[in-house]
Design a protein around this motif. Structure first.
Motif, mmCIF file in Angstrom:
data_model
loop_
_atom_site.group_PDB
_atom_site.id
_atom_site.type_symbol
_atom_site.label_atom_id
_atom_site.label_comp_id
_atom_site.label_asym_id
_atom_site.label_seq_id
_atom_site.Cartn_x
_atom_site.Cartn_y
_atom_site.Cartn_z
ATOM 1 N N ILE A 8 0.830 -1.208 0.000
ATOM 2 C CA ILE A 8 0.000 0.000 0.000
ATOM 3 C C ILE A 8 0.866 1.262 0.000
ATOM 4 O O ILE A 8 1.992 1.257 0.515
ATOM 5 C CB ILE A 8 -0.961 0.017 1.213
ATOM 6 C CG1 ILE A 8 -0.183 -0.069 2.514
ATOM 7 C CG2 ILE A 8 -1.946 -1.126 1.130
ATOM 8 C CD1 ILE A 8 -1.077 -0.088 3.747
ATOM 9 N N PRO A 9 0.357 2.337 -0.585
ATOM 10 C CA PRO A 9 1.116 3.596 -0.595
ATOM 11 C C PRO A 9 1.053 4.278 0.768
ATOM 12 O O PRO A 9 0.014 4.267 1.429
ATOM 13 C CB PRO A 9 0.398 4.427 -1.664
ATOM 14 C CG PRO A 9 -1.008 3.917 -1.664
ATOM 15 C CD PRO A 9 -0.921 2.459 -1.320
ATOM 16 N N ASP A 10 2.165 4.857 1.166
ATOM 17 C CA ASP A 10 2.241 5.579 2.439
ATOM 18 C C ASP A 10 2.246 7.080 2.144
ATOM 19 O O ASP A 10 3.242 7.629 1.688
ATOM 20 C CB ASP A 10 3.514 5.177 3.189
ATOM 21 C CG ASP A 10 3.606 5.799 4.573
ATOM 22 O OD1 ASP A 10 2.721 6.625 4.914
ATOM 23 O OD2 ASP A 10 4.549 5.469 5.312
ATOM 24 N N ARG A 40 4.703 -0.976 3.138
ATOM 25 C CA ARG A 40 4.401 0.419 2.817
ATOM 26 C C ARG A 40 5.461 0.961 1.866
ATOM 27 O O ARG A 40 6.653 0.790 2.095
ATOM 28 C CB ARG A 40 4.377 1.266 4.085
ATOM 29 C CG ARG A 40 3.565 0.643 5.228
ATOM 30 C CD ARG A 40 2.211 1.237 5.332
ATOM 31 N NE ARG A 40 1.360 0.471 6.258
ATOM 32 C CZ ARG A 40 0.159 0.852 6.642
ATOM 33 N NH1 ARG A 40 -0.336 2.000 6.220
ATOM 34 N NH2 ARG A 40 -0.573 0.095 7.440
ATOM 35 N N VAL A 41 5.009 1.587 0.811
ATOM 36 C CA VAL A 41 5.938 2.148 -0.165
ATOM 37 C C VAL A 41 5.562 3.596 -0.451
ATOM 38 O O VAL A 41 4.438 4.034 -0.180
ATOM 39 C CB VAL A 41 5.936 1.336 -1.485
ATOM 40 C CG1 VAL A 41 6.337 -0.102 -1.236
ATOM 41 C CG2 VAL A 41 4.574 1.405 -2.174
ATOM 42 N N SER A 42 6.497 4.319 -1.018
ATOM 43 C CA SER A 42 6.225 5.698 -1.411
ATOM 44 C C SER A 42 5.160 5.724 -2.507
ATOM 45 O O SER A 42 5.164 4.859 -3.393
ATOM 46 C CB SER A 42 7.503 6.362 -1.927
ATOM 47 O OG SER A 42 7.201 7.562 -2.614
ATOM 48 N N PRO A 43 4.253 6.697 -2.472
ATOM 49 C CA PRO A 43 3.286 6.828 -3.571
ATOM 50 C C PRO A 43 3.956 7.029 -4.926
ATOM 51 O O PRO A 43 3.356 6.774 -5.962
ATOM 52 C CB PRO A 43 2.465 8.066 -3.181
ATOM 53 C CG PRO A 43 2.666 8.214 -1.715
ATOM 54 C CD PRO A 43 4.047 7.717 -1.436
ATOM 55 N N ASN A 71 -0.497 1.003 -11.773
ATOM 56 C CA ASN A 71 0.113 1.460 -13.033
ATOM 57 C C ASN A 71 1.631 1.295 -13.045
ATOM 58 O O ASN A 71 2.251 1.421 -14.086
ATOM 59 C CB ASN A 71 -0.273 2.907 -13.332
ATOM 60 C CG ASN A 71 0.261 3.884 -12.305
ATOM 61 O OD1 ASN A 71 1.397 4.336 -12.363
ATOM 62 N ND2 ASN A 71 -0.563 4.222 -11.309
ATOM 63 N N ARG A 72 2.220 1.007 -11.883
ATOM 64 C CA ARG A 72 3.664 0.762 -11.801
ATOM 65 C C ARG A 72 4.003 -0.706 -12.071
ATOM 66 O O ARG A 72 5.168 -1.081 -12.130
ATOM 67 C CB ARG A 72 4.166 1.144 -10.419
ATOM 68 C CG ARG A 72 4.780 2.523 -10.260
ATOM 69 C CD ARG A 72 3.970 3.689 -10.711
ATOM 70 N NE ARG A 72 2.848 4.106 -9.896
ATOM 71 C CZ ARG A 72 2.916 4.812 -8.786
ATOM 72 N NH1 ARG A 72 4.074 5.123 -8.276
ATOM 73 N NH2 ARG A 72 1.800 5.226 -8.189
#
Length: 325
Positions: A8-10, A40-43, A71-72
């Motif tokens: 999920i984006p953080d 958690r990953v960067s948006p 989309n990544r």
């Protein structure tokens, strides 16, 4: 034992409906004794970095990837992959995905690589079907609404108007400010949301406010915790958000559940999730209609009907997702 990996984006201090959904679902699934691990990953994570993180996950485990990151995803993964789509990013600036054709095809490729999809409303399921090349299981798991919101008693004598949503063009604040500038009645607008996501848009709103001399009537409160949000709901009468697009509309449903009189855009998904609530659906660009409606509500002595139907529960959300795993 197989694990379920949430990627999920953080967004840091910024709160989004998607962030709240992901965190609540993880919390509820852990209660059901599933082995849940969140990554958690960067948006702004790159495709290469995302792929490396996925490749570190042992085979035969399940991955639930937040759709914001879809989309990544450039290559098919060997794990059982589910993509949780709150709404496609290619529809962020327009309900026509061809307005951002590169992003549309990136998301389309990712959605078709997934083993199945999870989404947050029946309307969003119908949208996702248009991205798919072949039939695929799409699970609809509505978000939950916390009990605290059902127990709020808003101030029916107040002239305070509340709006909740990050300060981005999709939320339609330019329409809201224009409509309120035409209201011939005493009112105050408090806006809760992160204004750092799109500084150009925030500055554009401030210019509109200055043009109409509304500096003393409109306040940007920034990002607030739940207790502070509930406090603002209690001191408000009307909730307004002239949003252009939603996957579910978390803050709108929360406000309706809290008993506020809601004025929002006439979107199919909002008609779906706000059925039987005290909501007025409007054309966001019809400032005359909206200003007349606001004046009518502020002048009215009627006590609004409560939205008593507690059909959105986080434990139900997690049960539906668990059954789809």
């Amino acid at each position: 034992m197989k694990n379920i990996y949430f990627i999920i984006p953080d967004f840091g201090k910024s709160l989004t409906g998607g962030t709240i959904y992901d965190d609540q679902v993880i919390r509820e699934l852990k209660k059901s004794h599933l082995s849940i691990k969140d990554i958690r990953v960067s948006p702004k994570v790159s495709s290469i970095t995302l792929l490396r993180k996925i490749q570190l996950i042992p085979k035969h485990n399940t991955i639930i990837l937040d759709g914001f990151l879809a989309n990544r995803l450039k290559k098919r993964v060997i794990n059982n992959l589910k993509i949780l789509v709150h709404h496609p990013c290619s529809l962020e600036i327009s309900n026509n995905q061809m307005k951002n054709i590169g992003l549309y095809f990136s998301e389309r490729r990712a959605f078709n690589m997934a083993d199945s999809l999870i989404t947050v409303s029946k309307h969003m399921k119908s949208v996702l079907l248009k991205y798919l090349d072949s039939q695929k299981n799409i699970c609809v798991a509505y978000p939950g609404i916390d009990d605290e919101y059902y127990n709020i008693k808003p101030d029916c004598t107040s002239s305070n108007i509340l709006s909740i949503g990050n300060i981005i063009p999709r939320k339609g604040y330019h329409f809201l400010i224009k409509a309120l500038s035409e209201v011939n009645y005493d009112w105050n607008l408090n806006i809760i949301g992160d204004h750092n996501l799109d500084i150009n848009y925030f500055n554009h709103l401030k210019r509109i406010i200055s043009k109409h001399k509304l500096e003393n009537k409109i306040k940007f409160l920034g990002v607030l915790g739940k207790d502070s949000v509930i406090k603002e709901m209690k001191r408000s009468r009307i909730f307004m958000l002239l949003t252009q697009y939603e996957g579910f509309g978390m803050s709108i449903v929360e406000s309706a559940s809290a008993g506020l009189e809601v004025i929002t855009s006439d979107l199919p998904v909002l008609r779906e999730v706000l059925k039987n609530s005290n909501t007025e659906f409007v054309d966001a660009e019809n400032s005359c209609q909206i200003s007349d409606l606001v004046e009518s509500k502020l002048n009215s002595k009627n006590i609004p009907q409560e939205f008593s139907e507690k059909k959105f529960r986080w434990n139900s959300t997690s049960k539906i997702i668990k059954a789809s795993l």
